[in-house]
Design an enzyme around this catalytic site. Sequence first.
Site, mmCIF file in Angstrom:
data_model
loop_
_atom_site.group_PDB
_atom_site.id
_atom_site.type_symbol
_atom_site.label_atom_id
_atom_site.label_comp_id
_atom_site.label_asym_id
_atom_site.label_seq_id
_atom_site.Cartn_x
_atom_site.Cartn_y
_atom_site.Cartn_z
ATOM 1 N N ARG A 9 38.072 115.029 6.274
ATOM 2 C CA ARG A 9 38.627 115.845 7.357
ATOM 3 C C ARG A 9 40.040 116.342 7.055
ATOM 4 N NH1 ARG A 9 36.476 111.888 11.809
ATOM 5 N NH2 ARG A 9 38.482 110.977 11.357
ATOM 6 N N CYS A 10 40.591 115.934 5.922
ATOM 7 C CA CYS A 10 41.961 116.301 5.548
ATOM 8 C C CYS A 10 41.923 117.440 4.532
ATOM 9 C CB CYS A 10 42.669 115.084 4.955
ATOM 10 S SG CYS A 10 44.261 115.438 4.194
#
Length: 115
Positions: A9-10
């Site tokens: 998710r980064c």
Amino acid sequence: MLQIFHNNRCGKSRNCLALLESSEKEFEIVSYLTTPPTIDELKAVLQKLNIPPIELIRQKEKIWIENYKEQNFTEQELISIMITNPILIERPILVSEEKAIIAREEAKVIDFLKQ
């Protein structure tokens, strides 16, 4: 073999993974959020990074601010906090046999992969 401590998710972590994939080097993805490192593994990463535990903590994370900010902890306690709350571990981290880097900057990743 290289390892990447990765959070999908980064954006910085995804960019680092893309650079790794294009490098044709052999690597392993460590999904540290679902499988946190052990105390010994995290100590080894910190040793390769050559930084104190507090520098590996994401101090703007809500968990840190609400539970730990402005308190004093020993290095061992900080390591335990990161293992209990792996979201606090800075990402991505690239780890080789000899050293490691916090791989947030593309230029650092490229230099690391040249070694």
